[in-house]
Structures are given as structure tokens and as C-alpha cells.
Design an enzyme around this catalytic site. Structure first.
Site, PDB file in Angstrom:
ATOM      1  N   ARG A  90       0.827  -1.214   0.000  1.00 30.32           N
ATOM      2  CA  ARG A  90       0.000   0.000   0.000  1.00 30.32           C
ATOM      3  C   ARG A  90       0.862   1.265   0.000  1.00 30.32           C
ATOM      4  O   ARG A  90       0.514   2.259  -0.637  1.00 30.32           O
ATOM      5  CB  ARG A  90      -0.954   0.020   1.188  1.00 30.32           C
ATOM      6  N   GLU A  93       2.004   1.558  -3.466  1.00 31.31           N
ATOM      7  CA  GLU A  93       0.857   1.966  -4.277  1.00 31.31           C
ATOM      8  C   GLU A  93       0.588   3.470  -4.119  1.00 31.31           C
ATOM      9  O   GLU A  93       0.336   4.173  -5.101  1.00 31.31           O
ATOM     10  CB  GLU A  93      -0.378   1.167  -3.855  1.00 31.31           C
ATOM     11  N   SER A 116      16.167  14.480  -1.676  1.00 29.91           N
ATOM     12  CA  SER A 116      17.206  13.546  -1.240  1.00 29.91           C
ATOM     13  C   SER A 116      16.611  12.478  -0.329  1.00 29.91           C
ATOM     14  O   SER A 116      15.749  12.763   0.496  1.00 29.91           O
ATOM     15  CB  SER A 116      18.291  14.297  -0.466  1.00 29.91           C
TER      16      SER A 116
END
Length: 162
Positions: A90, A93, A116
Site C-alpha cells: 500500500r 501503491e 534527497s
């Protein structure tokens, strides 16, 4: 992950479990972020000499050899099967879904560059939403790194050849 790292991380994690302390408690006692403490205990980040005494005090059962091991440059790695864990899936995602828009906003606000992941702070916090339900807040706080125009006159290797 290599066997040495697996056994080291396992031993470190056993000390943490035995202490009964959370990453948040260890973070408070060491002055580090909760995510950085987790990274140190998983050998994904280096324990600094300044933080070592604080971690020893927070985890008194931590053997000296493991403290010294954590002060060495880490063997950063990841298990490719980790993406199968629902929480990791998740997170990935969310970054994939929102990443293009986040990149566009970074470029709009800062210019052509990136955030960074080296000069970087991360924390995970638990808050109550307006509906009273628990919510996860993940903060990525990274230094902005602009891309540079690659001019040959600025290349040290070219200057040293002359």
C-alpha cells in the site's frame, strides 16, 4: 539478505522485544526519529557515536558487540518479497499513485530537481481524524537537490588533464 545481517538483526530485534519498548519510546530516549531508530535496529542506517550511549541506556540488554556493529556502515538491502506485505504494498501503491503529482509540485515549487533520500528525515505518527478514527501520518522530510547543467568547464577531471 546475507546470513550475517539476518543473524545480527535478529539478535538486535530480540533485545528490543525483551525491553518491551516501542520505537516511539526509543526515539524519545535517543533523540532520533522513530523511523531512524527502526532503521538502525534493522541495520539499514548507522548508529552515530553520539547516539550510541543513548541507545545503550535505552536498551541496557544490548551487547557491546552489537552496538559496535550498528556503528559500522550498514549493509543496506531489501528483500524483494517485502512488496508482498500488505502495508508495504500500500505504501508503494500510494507513492506510485501520487508520485507523478508530487514530482510536478516539487518541480513547480523548487525547479528541476529531486528530494534527497540521504539528507532525509522520516517519521510515522498516529493521530485521530476528524471522525475520531486512527490515522497514519508519514512525514518525508528531504533536502531539495537541484539538477545541475553539466558544463565541461566545471568537470574536475577535464581541468586535471590540462
Amino acid at each position: 539478505m546475507e546470513t550475517t545481517k539476518v543473524s545480527t538483526v535478529s539478535a538486535i530485534q530480540a533485545v528490543k522485544r525483551k525491553s518491551g519498548k516501542t520505537f516511539a519510546e526509543l526515539a524519545q530516549e535517543t533523540g532520533l526519529t522513530n523511523v531512524y531508530v527502526a532503521q538502525v535496529l534493522k541495520r539499514q542506517a548507522r548508529l552515530s557515536p553520539e547516539a550510541a550511549p543513548k541507545l545503550r541506556a535505552a536498551l541496557p540488554g544490548l551487547p557491546e558487540d552489537l552496538v559496535h556493529e550498528m556503528m559500522e556502515p550498514p549493509r543496506r538491502s531489501y528483500d524483494p518479497l517485502l512488496i508482498q506485505d500488505p502495508a508495504i504494498y500500500r505504501l508503494n501503491e500510494a507513492v506510485m499513485h501520487f508520485g507523478e503529482s508530487i514530482k510536478e509540485i516539487i518541480n513547480e515549487d523548487f525547479g528541476d530537481g529531486i528530494m534527497s533520500a540521504i539528507d532525509f528525515f522520516c517519521s510515522v505518527d498516529k493521530v485521530k481524524g476528524v471522525d475520531g478514527k486512527d490515522r497514519v501520518v508519514i512525514t518525508f522530510d528531504g533536502k531539495y537537490l537541484p539538477y545541475t547543467e553539466q558544463k565541461s568547464e566545471n568537470m574536475v577531471s577535464k581541468q586535471n588533464k590540462e
